[in-house]
Design a protein around this motif. Structure first.
Motif, PDB file in Angstrom:
ATOM      1  N   ALA A  41       9.431  38.338 -23.618  1.00 42.35           N
ATOM      2  CA  ALA A  41       7.881  37.882 -24.534  1.00 42.35           C
ATOM      3  C   ALA A  41       8.732  35.664 -25.245  1.00 42.35           C
ATOM      4  N   LEU A  42       9.307  36.175 -25.958  1.00 40.44           N
ATOM      5  CA  LEU A  42       9.246  35.054 -26.178  1.00 40.44           C
ATOM      6  C   LEU A  42       9.488  33.986 -24.829  1.00 40.44           C
ATOM      7  N   ALA A  43      10.382  34.228 -24.107  1.00 38.14           N
ATOM      8  CA  ALA A  43      10.500  33.408 -22.648  1.00 38.14           C
ATOM      9  C   ALA A  43       8.935  33.117 -21.891  1.00 38.14           C
ATOM     10  N   HIS A  44       7.955  33.981 -21.854  1.00 35.31           N
ATOM     11  CA  HIS A  44       7.068  33.199 -21.760  1.00 35.31           C
ATOM     12  C   HIS A  44       6.069  32.569 -22.846  1.00 35.31           C
ATOM     13  N   ARG A  45       6.530  31.851 -23.374  1.00 35.79           N
ATOM     14  CA  ARG A  45       5.720  31.127 -24.605  1.00 35.79           C
ATOM     15  C   ARG A  45       6.771  29.820 -23.894  1.00 35.79           C
ATOM     16  N   ALA A  46       7.393  29.908 -23.005  1.00 38.82           N
ATOM     17  CA  ALA A  46       8.612  28.399 -22.679  1.00 38.82           C
ATOM     18  C   ALA A  46       7.097  27.007 -22.540  1.00 38.82           C
ATOM     19  N   GLY A  47       7.511  26.198 -23.008  1.00 33.01           N
ATOM     20  CA  GLY A  47       6.150  24.814 -22.169  1.00 33.01           C
ATOM     21  C   GLY A  47       5.083  24.962 -23.668  1.00 33.01           C
ATOM     22  N   GLU A  48       5.169  25.855 -24.678  1.00 33.23           N
ATOM     23  CA  GLU A  48       4.029  25.733 -25.854  1.00 33.23           C
ATOM     24  C   GLU A  48       4.889  25.657 -27.261  1.00 33.23           C
ATOM     25  N   LEU A  49       6.259  26.170 -27.448  1.00 34.79           N
ATOM     26  CA  LEU A  49       7.444  25.489 -28.079  1.00 34.79           C
ATOM     27  C   LEU A  49       7.860  24.486 -28.547  1.00 34.79           C
ATOM     28  N   GLU A  50       8.602  23.606 -29.115  1.00 37.33           N
ATOM     29  CA  GLU A  50       9.112  23.182 -29.005  1.00 37.33           C
ATOM     30  C   GLU A  50      10.369  23.004 -29.706  1.00 37.33           C
ATOM     31  N   ALA A  51      12.314  22.663 -29.293  1.00 32.00           N
ATOM     32  CA  ALA A  51      13.143  22.953 -30.276  1.00 32.00           C
ATOM     33  C   ALA A  51      13.775  23.810 -31.008  1.00 32.00           C
ATOM     34  N   VAL A  52      12.992  25.365 -30.231  1.00 34.53           N
ATOM     35  CA  VAL A  52      13.405  26.701 -30.839  1.00 34.53           C
ATOM     36  C   VAL A  52      14.983  26.775 -30.380  1.00 34.53           C
ATOM     37  N   LYS A  53      15.728  27.423 -31.489  1.00 33.04           N
ATOM     38  CA  LYS A  53      17.020  27.227 -30.840  1.00 33.04           C
ATOM     39  C   LYS A  53      17.386  29.377 -31.627  1.00 33.04           C
ATOM     40  N   VAL A  54      17.793  29.423 -30.562  1.00 34.29           N
ATOM     41  CA  VAL A  54      18.136  30.982 -30.539  1.00 34.29           C
ATOM     42  C   VAL A  54      19.718  31.110 -30.668  1.00 34.29           C
ATOM     43  N   ARG A  55      20.033  31.960 -31.447  1.00 32.82           N
ATOM     44  CA  ARG A  55      21.605  32.261 -31.330  1.00 32.82           C
ATOM     45  C   ARG A  55      22.324  33.932 -31.039  1.00 32.82           C
ATOM     46  N   GLY A  56      23.283  33.828 -30.184  1.00 32.02           N
ATOM     47  CA  GLY A  56      23.415  35.671 -29.683  1.00 32.02           C
ATOM     48  C   GLY A  56      24.575  36.080 -29.847  1.00 32.02           C
ATOM     49  N   VAL A  57      24.869  37.029 -29.575  1.00 27.99           N
ATOM     50  CA  VAL A  57      26.488  37.753 -30.139  1.00 27.99           C
ATOM     51  C   VAL A  57      26.238  38.546 -28.821  1.00 27.99           C
ATOM     52  N   GLY A  58      26.652  38.133 -27.137  1.00 25.36           N
ATOM     53  CA  GLY A  58      27.504  39.100 -26.639  1.00 25.36           C
ATOM     54  C   GLY A  58      26.167  39.514 -25.996  1.00 25.36           C
ATOM     55  N   TYR A  59      25.274  38.727 -25.295  1.00 22.60           N
ATOM     56  CA  TYR A  59      23.335  39.429 -24.635  1.00 22.60           C
ATOM     57  C   TYR A  59      24.368  39.848 -23.574  1.00 22.60           C
ATOM     58  N   PRO A  60      23.803  40.765 -23.451  1.00 27.13           N
ATOM     59  CA  PRO A  60      24.210  41.326 -21.691  1.00 27.13           C
ATOM     60  C   PRO A  60      23.032  41.762 -21.011  1.00 27.13           C
ATOM     61  N   GLY A  61      24.012  40.992 -20.024  1.00 24.74           N
ATOM     62  CA  GLY A  61      23.081  39.911 -19.010  1.00 24.74           C
ATOM     63  C   GLY A  61      22.004  38.203 -19.348  1.00 24.74           C
ATOM     64  N   ILE A  62      21.562  37.670 -18.854  1.00 21.79           N
ATOM     65  CA  ILE A  62      21.332  36.128 -19.505  1.00 21.79           C
ATOM     66  C   ILE A  62      20.165  36.717 -19.985  1.00 21.79           C
ATOM     67  N   PRO A  63      20.215  35.856 -21.019  1.00 26.62           N
ATOM     68  CA  PRO A  63      18.826  35.821 -22.126  1.00 26.62           C
ATOM     69  C   PRO A  63      17.754  35.504 -21.684  1.00 26.62           C
ATOM     70  N   PRO A  70      15.481  25.461 -19.070  1.00 24.46           N
ATOM     71  CA  PRO A  70      17.127  25.084 -18.178  1.00 24.46           C
ATOM     72  C   PRO A  70      17.074  23.601 -19.207  1.00 24.46           C
ATOM     73  N   SER A  71      15.701  23.446 -19.260  1.00 23.30           N
ATOM     74  CA  SER A  71      15.790  22.034 -19.711  1.00 23.30           C
ATOM     75  C   SER A  71      16.334  21.484 -21.242  1.00 23.30           C
ATOM     76  N   GLY A  72      15.653  22.514 -21.886  1.00 25.32           N
ATOM     77  CA  GLY A  72      15.868  22.762 -23.874  1.00 25.32           C
ATOM     78  C   GLY A  72      15.175  21.817 -24.422  1.00 25.32           C
ATOM     79  N   ARG A  73      13.970  22.476 -23.472  1.00 22.20           N
ATOM     80  CA  ARG A  73      12.924  21.120 -24.798  1.00 22.20           C
ATOM     81  C   ARG A  73      12.786  22.349 -25.176  1.00 22.20           C
ATOM     82  N   SER A  74      11.686  23.665 -24.598  1.00 22.82           N
ATOM     83  CA  SER A  74      11.611  24.848 -25.691  1.00 22.82           C
ATOM     84  C   SER A  74      12.380  25.425 -26.639  1.00 22.82           C
TER      85      SER A  74
END
Length: 455
Positions: A41-63, A70-74
């Motif tokens: 659901a958060l990924a669907h906000r790509a382009g709407e949000l800017e500079a959100v920093k996400v921290r994970g630990v051993g994500y199962p699969g690919i977040p 891929p640009s890292g802008r959102s």
């Protein structure tokens, strides 16, 4: 009472992630407690949000947030410990590594200057007392939760309920939003093929394990081999104090090898901070009073590890150099995993009364082109990260034997490590050790030295 509060806080994933604002820091739950529906659901906000920093630990699969932008802008994705998916992202510039000693995981949130605006985590269904169990991972999740301004839980009916000492659950009163997830099946670790080299290394290690030892096993095929060998042995009264609980412990427990009764800390309990394995393991830990989940700051505490007599840690490495430096998390500039708790358990186990700390690796590796190289190196490759400094290493094990390094000089270390290298590479390692001025064998004919090492 709690059901009405649950109802007031229950929303869909799209609504919950609206709490994330541009510039926020978002923490994901650890390992198999990573959010799935919320991440999408958060990924669907790509382009709407800017500079959100996400921290994970051993994500199962690919977040999904990293794939969506891929640009890292959102979204700027970061991880304390790489899974295969996070390694894939890192290779493509889509994930940054956060160095950490795992035993400090709680402390950097409790006492550090990290900001957490939103915390998202998968949990088991709420119980009658209003608690959501973290299930498969305790880790540093409660510290992350307490740091967060907004807490969102994603309920997964497939999440096992894991009893703990503390920090294993969150109460509905501490939660801002509840999302009923799509009940994602928990990821099972793929069974890594077991080789003859694995069996040879395992035999060397199992020979060193005494009755009443307290075990910590790392990840990979080796723990499964060791667990099977111990299950088939006559070793008895083993204890478990480990950061990661794996399938091998189930095999040893069911074979009657684990009693946990000779531990100084939590006698009668298998202590761990997260579990990762197969469905067999997840079924075993569900509501099992023989297991106790604790925060990583408790489990990986150096003094608590050392308090158990005959603590034994068994971990893997990528390469070891002739000084005894252990590289377990990167190959050159390529980050592979993370420091994890290797330092914690190597240090704690050595300081345990009768304790032993093993670093295990095959003597060689074969690249994609079929070229075979030694994993015992003259010195670490350019850019490679040292996970254990040479002063912290006790035993290094390959299929050719065990090298004991504590208290040894540089030439003694070189001699011991060359002695467990693949025979095809020993001559070359001797020449390199001579150049490095750490080879006293230069004083005698090299052929004689090689022969004595091989013997």
């Amino acid at each position: 009472m709690y059901r009405s509060e649950y109802g007031r806080k229950c929303v869909d994933a799209a609504t919950a992630v609206k709490q994330v604002k541009s510039g926020d820091w978002v923490d994901y739950g650890n390992f198999l407690c990573s959010p799935v529906d919320l991440d999408e659901a958060l990924a669907h906000r790509a382009g709407e949000l800017e500079a959100v920093k996400v921290r994970g630990v051993g994500y199962p699969g690919i977040p999904k947030v990293a794939l969506a932008d891929p640009s890292g802008r959102s979204f700027n994705y970061n991880s304390f410990h790489f899974s295969g998916g996070e390694r894939y992202l890192h290779d493509r510039g889509g994930c940054s590594y956060i160095p950490v000693l795992y035993h400090e995981g709680n402390q950097i949130y409790d006492d550090g200057d990290l900001t957490t605006d939103v915390f998202m985590v998968q949990v088991a269904p709420m119980d009658d007392a209003g608690f959501f169990n973290f299930g498969i991972a305790n880790s540093c999740q409660y510290s992350q939760l307490r740091k967060a301004k907004t807490v969102i839980v994603e309920v997964n009916d497939n999440m096992p309920v894991c009893y703990g000492g503390y920090g294993e659950a969150v109460h509905i009163s501490e939660v801002d939003y509840v999302v009923q997830g799509t009940n994602t099946e928990l990821v099972s670790l793929p069974r890594t093929p077991i080789s003859d080299v694995d069996r040879a290394i395992a035999r060397h290690v199992v020979e060193q394990i005494e009755d009443g030892s307290c075990l910590q096993l790392g990840i990979g095929s080796l723990p499964n081999v060791i667990g099977k060998m111990i299950a088939d042995s006559d070793i008895k009264n083993l204890g478990v104090h480990t950061e990661m609980l794996v399938d091998a412990y189930v095999d040893m427990y069911r074979a009657g090898r684990i009693s946990n009764m000779e531990k100084a800390d939590n006698p009668g309990k298998m202590v761990y901070t997260f579990a990762l394995g197969s469905e067999k393991l997840y079924e075993f830990i569900h509501r099992n009073p023989a297991c106790a989940s604790y925060p990583v700051g408790y489990v990986n505490d150096l003094h608590r590890i050392a308090a158990n007599p005959r603590a034994v840690s068994i971990n893997n490495a990528v390469e070891v150099d002739l000084y005894g430096q252990v590289c377990s998390e990167s190959s050159g500039f390529r980050q592979i995993s993370g420091t994890g708790g290797q330092f914690d358990f190597a240090y704690g186990s050595y300081h345990s009364k009768g304790g032993k700390a093993f670093i295990c690796l095959a003597s060689t590796k074969t690249d994609r082109d079929g070229a075979v190289t030694s994993r015992l190196r003259p010195f670490v490759d350019h850019g490679t990260i040292v996970t254990l400094p040479r002063s912290a290493v006790q035993y290094v094990v390959t299929e050719y034997g065990v090298a004991s390094l504590k208290g040894k000089s540089t030439w003694q270390r070189a001699e011991a490590l060359i002695g467990i290298a693949h025979p095809d590479f020993r001559e070359g390692l001797m020449r390199e050790a001579e150049k490095m001025n750490i080879w006293r064998g230069a004083l005698v004919p090299r052929a004689d030295v090689a022969m004595s090492l091989a013997g």
